[in-house]
Motif scaffolding. Structure first.
Motif, PDB file in Angstrom:
ATOM      1  N   TYR A   1      15.915   1.826  -7.207  1.00 27.52           N
ATOM      2  CA  TYR A   1      16.681   0.585  -8.005  1.00 27.52           C
ATOM      3  C   TYR A   1      18.197   0.893  -7.948  1.00 27.52           C
ATOM      4  CZ  TYR A   1      17.728  -1.505 -12.611  1.00 27.52           C
ATOM      5  OH  TYR A   1      18.259  -2.404 -13.538  1.00 27.52           O
ATOM      6  N   PRO A   2      18.754  -0.365  -7.979  1.00 24.95           N
ATOM      7  CA  PRO A   2      18.168  -1.600  -8.416  1.00 24.95           C
ATOM      8  C   PRO A   2      17.555  -2.653  -6.968  1.00 24.95           C
ATOM      9  CG  PRO A   2      20.658  -1.915  -8.270  1.00 24.95           C
ATOM     10  CD  PRO A   2      20.201  -0.562  -7.807  1.00 24.95           C
ATOM     11  N   ALA A   3      17.397  -2.143  -6.120  1.00 28.92           N
ATOM     12  CA  ALA A   3      17.006  -3.035  -4.939  1.00 28.92           C
ATOM     13  C   ALA A   3      15.752  -3.526  -5.340  1.00 28.92           C
ATOM     14  CB  ALA A   3      16.818  -2.067  -3.807  1.00 28.92           C
ATOM     15  N   ARG A   4      15.469  -4.652  -4.628  1.00 26.80           N
ATOM     16  CA  ARG A   4      14.326  -5.450  -5.155  1.00 26.80           C
ATOM     17  C   ARG A   4      13.110  -5.146  -3.939  1.00 26.80           C
ATOM     18  NH1 ARG A   4      11.993 -10.169  -3.107  1.00 26.80           N
ATOM     19  NH2 ARG A   4      10.617 -11.473  -4.724  1.00 26.80           N
ATOM     20  N   VAL A   5      11.884  -4.736  -4.361  1.00 21.97           N
ATOM     21  CA  VAL A   5      10.986  -4.486  -3.516  1.00 21.97           C
ATOM     22  C   VAL A   5      10.266  -5.700  -2.995  1.00 21.97           C
ATOM     23  CG1 VAL A   5       8.699  -3.195  -3.393  1.00 21.97           C
ATOM     24  CG2 VAL A   5      10.572  -2.455  -4.897  1.00 21.97           C
ATOM     25  N   PRO A   6      10.483  -5.979  -1.599  1.00 22.84           N
ATOM     26  CA  PRO A   6       9.660  -7.244  -1.287  1.00 22.84           C
ATOM     27  C   PRO A   6       7.989  -7.262  -1.668  1.00 22.84           C
ATOM     28  CG  PRO A   6      10.706  -6.036   0.598  1.00 22.84           C
ATOM     29  CD  PRO A   6      10.810  -5.108  -0.600  1.00 22.84           C
TER      30      PRO A   6
ATOM     31  N   TYR B   1       4.882  -3.726  -7.204  1.00 22.23           N
ATOM     32  CA  TYR B   1       4.963  -2.981  -6.018  1.00 22.23           C
ATOM     33  C   TYR B   1       4.020  -1.755  -6.356  1.00 22.23           C
ATOM     34  CZ  TYR B   1       8.219  -0.248  -9.172  1.00 22.23           C
ATOM     35  OH  TYR B   1       8.900   0.340 -10.380  1.00 22.23           O
ATOM     36  N   MET B   2       3.315  -1.736  -7.329  1.00 21.64           N
ATOM     37  CA  MET B   2       2.334  -0.710  -7.576  1.00 21.64           C
ATOM     38  C   MET B   2       0.887  -1.336  -7.886  1.00 21.64           C
ATOM     39  SD  MET B   2       4.502   1.563 -10.227  1.00 21.64           S
ATOM     40  CE  MET B   2       3.289   2.092 -11.164  1.00 21.64           C
ATOM     41  N   ARG B   3      -0.030  -0.827  -7.297  1.00 16.26           N
ATOM     42  CA  ARG B   3      -1.464  -1.432  -7.273  1.00 16.26           C
ATOM     43  C   ARG B   3      -2.257  -0.130  -7.747  1.00 16.26           C
ATOM     44  NH1 ARG B   3      -2.331  -5.855  -2.502  1.00 16.26           N
ATOM     45  NH2 ARG B   3      -0.373  -6.878  -2.547  1.00 16.26           N
ATOM     46  N   ASN B   4      -2.947  -0.435  -9.063  1.00 16.79           N
ATOM     47  CA  ASN B   4      -3.780   0.735  -9.575  1.00 16.79           C
ATOM     48  C   ASN B   4      -5.125   0.686  -9.097  1.00 16.79           C
ATOM     49  OD1 ASN B   4      -1.532   1.520 -11.096  1.00 16.79           O
ATOM     50  ND2 ASN B   4      -2.223   0.664 -13.024  1.00 16.79           N
ATOM     51  N   ARG B   5      -5.598   2.168  -8.600  1.00 14.05           N
ATOM     52  CA  ARG B   5      -7.017   2.143  -8.244  1.00 14.05           C
ATOM     53  C   ARG B   5      -7.533   3.476  -9.263  1.00 14.05           C
ATOM     54  NH1 ARG B   5      -9.163   4.181  -2.367  1.00 14.05           N
ATOM     55  NH2 ARG B   5     -11.286   4.248  -2.845  1.00 14.05           N
ATOM     56  N   HIS B   6      -8.606   3.122  -9.380  1.00  9.02           N
ATOM     57  CA  HIS B   6      -9.300   4.277 -10.361  1.00  9.02           C
ATOM     58  C   HIS B   6     -10.820   4.786  -9.636  1.00  9.02           C
ATOM     59  CE1 HIS B   6      -7.089   1.228 -12.921  1.00  9.02           C
ATOM     60  NE2 HIS B   6      -6.758   2.524 -13.648  1.00  9.02           N
ATOM     61  N   PRO B   7     -10.606   5.657  -8.698  1.00  9.35           N
ATOM     62  CA  PRO B   7     -11.730   6.184  -8.131  1.00  9.35           C
ATOM     63  C   PRO B   7     -12.617   7.003  -8.696  1.00  9.35           C
ATOM     64  CG  PRO B   7      -9.683   6.740  -6.986  1.00  9.35           C
ATOM     65  CD  PRO B   7      -9.327   6.230  -8.366  1.00  9.35           C
ATOM     66  N   LEU B   8     -12.371   7.472  -9.828  1.00 12.78           N
ATOM     67  CA  LEU B   8     -13.554   8.080 -10.693  1.00 12.78           C
ATOM     68  C   LEU B   8     -14.390   7.158 -10.996  1.00 12.78           C
ATOM     69  CD1 LEU B   8     -11.277  10.841 -12.398  1.00 12.78           C
ATOM     70  CD2 LEU B   8     -12.825  11.233 -10.448  1.00 12.78           C
ATOM     71  N   ILE B   9     -14.198   5.837 -11.561  1.00 11.01           N
ATOM     72  CA  ILE B   9     -14.863   4.862 -12.049  1.00 11.01           C
ATOM     73  C   ILE B   9     -15.397   4.143 -10.920  1.00 11.01           C
ATOM     74  CG2 ILE B   9     -14.771   2.731 -13.499  1.00 11.01           C
ATOM     75  CD1 ILE B   9     -12.676   3.904 -14.925  1.00 11.01           C
TER      76      ILE B   9
ATOM     77  N   ILE C   1       8.146   8.361 -12.596  1.00  7.40           N
ATOM     78  CA  ILE C   1       7.024   8.339 -11.783  1.00  7.40           C
ATOM     79  C   ILE C   1       7.442   6.877 -10.983  1.00  7.40           C
ATOM     80  CG2 ILE C   1       4.776   7.306 -11.408  1.00  7.40           C
ATOM     81  CD1 ILE C   1       3.737   9.443 -13.448  1.00  7.40           C
ATOM     82  N   LYS C   2       7.643   5.648 -11.623  1.00  4.95           N
ATOM     83  CA  LYS C   2       8.173   4.379 -10.923  1.00  4.95           C
ATOM     84  C   LYS C   2       9.587   4.799 -10.256  1.00  4.95           C
ATOM     85  CE  LYS C   2       6.149   0.992 -14.058  1.00  4.95           C
ATOM     86  NZ  LYS C   2       6.602   0.048 -15.196  1.00  4.95           N
ATOM     87  N   LYS C   3      10.506   5.415 -10.722  1.00  5.98           N
ATOM     88  CA  LYS C   3      11.629   5.862  -9.861  1.00  5.98           C
ATOM     89  C   LYS C   3      11.533   6.353  -8.633  1.00  5.98           C
ATOM     90  CE  LYS C   3      16.052   8.186  -9.994  1.00  5.98           C
ATOM     91  NZ  LYS C   3      17.027   9.109 -10.911  1.00  5.98           N
ATOM     92  N   LYS C   4      10.381   7.448  -8.691  1.00  3.25           N
ATOM     93  CA  LYS C   4      10.012   8.111  -7.300  1.00  3.25           C
ATOM     94  C   LYS C   4       9.288   7.344  -6.529  1.00  3.25           C
ATOM     95  CE  LYS C   4      10.758  11.449  -5.956  1.00  3.25           C
ATOM     96  NZ  LYS C   4      11.876  11.959  -5.195  1.00  3.25           N
ATOM     97  N   ILE C   5       8.475   6.567  -6.901  1.00  5.30           N
ATOM     98  CA  ILE C   5       7.611   5.579  -6.106  1.00  5.30           C
ATOM     99  C   ILE C   5       8.564   4.485  -5.336  1.00  5.30           C
ATOM    100  CG2 ILE C   5       6.158   3.417  -6.194  1.00  5.30           C
ATOM    101  CD1 ILE C   5       4.367   4.950  -8.080  1.00  5.30           C
ATOM    102  N   ARG C   6       9.564   4.155  -6.107  1.00  4.97           N
ATOM    103  CA  ARG C   6      10.646   3.152  -5.502  1.00  4.97           C
ATOM    104  C   ARG C   6      11.500   3.639  -4.335  1.00  4.97           C
ATOM    105  NH1 ARG C   6      13.516  -0.978  -7.088  1.00  4.97           N
ATOM    106  NH2 ARG C   6      12.728  -2.563  -8.431  1.00  4.97           N
ATOM    107  N   GLU C   7      11.711   5.258  -4.561  1.00  6.14           N
ATOM    108  CA  GLU C   7      12.205   5.871  -3.515  1.00  6.14           C
ATOM    109  C   GLU C   7      11.455   6.132  -2.143  1.00  6.14           C
ATOM    110  OE1 GLU C   7      13.386   9.350  -5.388  1.00  6.14           O
ATOM    111  OE2 GLU C   7      14.820   8.650  -6.665  1.00  6.14           O
ATOM    112  N   LEU C   8      10.148   6.330  -2.526  1.00 10.23           N
ATOM    113  CA  LEU C   8       9.278   6.553  -1.396  1.00 10.23           C
ATOM    114  C   LEU C   8       9.066   5.278  -0.614  1.00 10.23           C
ATOM    115  CD1 LEU C   8       6.427   8.737  -3.255  1.00 10.23           C
ATOM    116  CD2 LEU C   8       8.196   9.511  -1.550  1.00 10.23           C
ATOM    117  N   LEU C   9       8.995   4.026  -1.340  1.00 11.65           N
ATOM    118  CA  LEU C   9       9.105   2.976  -0.700  1.00 11.65           C
ATOM    119  C   LEU C   9      10.118   2.381   0.248  1.00 11.65           C
ATOM    120  CD1 LEU C   9       6.928   0.821  -3.268  1.00 11.65           C
ATOM    121  CD2 LEU C   9       5.949   1.698  -1.165  1.00 11.65           C
TER     122      LEU C   9
END
Length: 293
Positions: A113-118, A144-152, A101-109
């Motif tokens: 990896y190993p590039a540094r996410v600003p 580079y990931m901010r979690n949100r919990h809409p159900l709560i 999941i983290k790998k895909k998120i980095r690609e979408l952004l």
């Protein structure tokens, strides 16, 4: 259950439309989970223009039995050489769920990896945790990931609310997502496999026998398990395990203290979430049994 609810609420416009939905595939989910995912994609996500991205780090079953593959250990129930119960380290969620999941998120952004996410670039990630599991809602461990919990936070919905909502969409039969041979299955889950899917039952029984002395890589490198490993918490071969009832011996053998009868019967309520797996916080572990390479 909760993740399906989030996707459906986003698709219908009750919640804002998400850019993507990500499913981390361990390669060893029950057939019912793949059927449900296909249905979600065709009936819910595609009509709303929400791509479902399927990501994977490999097939957890095949990797465990491949002597040439580094294996991230499953939390197997073990008996040591002196007969004491324990569990092996749980690395599978991190390797087969979180990592892809983290790998895909980095690609979408745009920063694989190993590039540094600003520091000002991030994704808002919605996680399906309901009010009855609010204590499992956590912040992300990377910036580079901010979690949100809409159900709560947004809806105040419990698991029961999710079940009732999905029933209105004809999705009341939404299955739990977890590996077919997950050691955290309760007896009801094992019985369901045995009684409804003979092919999958033969598969998990064969796997249970194959990992009795640890995974293939550990055995090949001379790190054989000092004891025996099992999928069922009774610590007997799966095809002999007392899955039709919870035994006193199972409760006594639980390394964390007196076992909860409901969890012994039904397993984890929400399956194996990459961000809220019960095993992460609740499972006592023992290291040095040759299962983690």
């Amino acid at each position: 259950m909760q993740s399906s609810t989030l996707l459906a609420l986003s698709a219908e416009g009750t919640l804002p439309k998400v850019d993507y939905a990500i499913f981390a595939d361990t390669g060893w989910e029950p057939a019912s989970v793949y059927r449900h995912l296909d249905r979600l994609e065709q009936e819910v996500a595609k009509p709303a223009g929400i791509p479902i991205l399927r990501v994977s780090s490999g097939n957890i079953r095949n990797d465990a039995l491949d002597p040439n593959h580094r294996f991230a250990s499953m939390p197997l129930h073990i008996l040591t050489q002196d007969g004491k119960p324990g569990m092996t380290r749980r690395q599978c969620t991190g390797e087969y769920k979180v990592k892809p999941i983290k790998k895909k998120i980095r690609e979408l952004l745009g920063y694989p990896y190993p590039a540094r996410v600003p520091k000002d670039v991030f994704v808002e990630q919605w996680i399906g945790i309901s009010t009855d599991e609010f204590h499992r809602a956590k912040d992300a461990d990377v910036k580079y990931m901010r979690n949100r919990h809409p159900l709560i936070v947004d809806l105040g919905w419990s698991r029961g609310d999710c079940i009732r909502y999905l029933a209105t969409l004809g999705l009341a039969d939404t299955p739990k997502s977890s590996c077919l041979g997950c050691p955290f299955h309760g007896n009801a889950q094992w019985r369901h496999i045995r009684d409804t899917s003979p092919e999958e039952w033969r598969d998990v029984v064969a796997f249970d026998a194959a990992i009795r002395k640890g995974n293939a890589r550990a055995n090949a490198t001379g790190n054989q398990l000092l004891g025996q490993a099992f999928l069922h918490r009774s610590r007997v071969p799966l095809d002999e395990a007392p899955i039709d009832h919870v035994t006193a011996a199972e409760r006594a053998a639980d390394p964390g203290g007196p076992a909860d009868a409901d969890e012994l019967e039904h397993g984890m309520a929400d399956g194996c979430s990459p961000w809220a797996c019960r095993a992460e916080a609740d499972t006592p572990t023992r290291d040095g049994f040759g299962l983690a390479c």
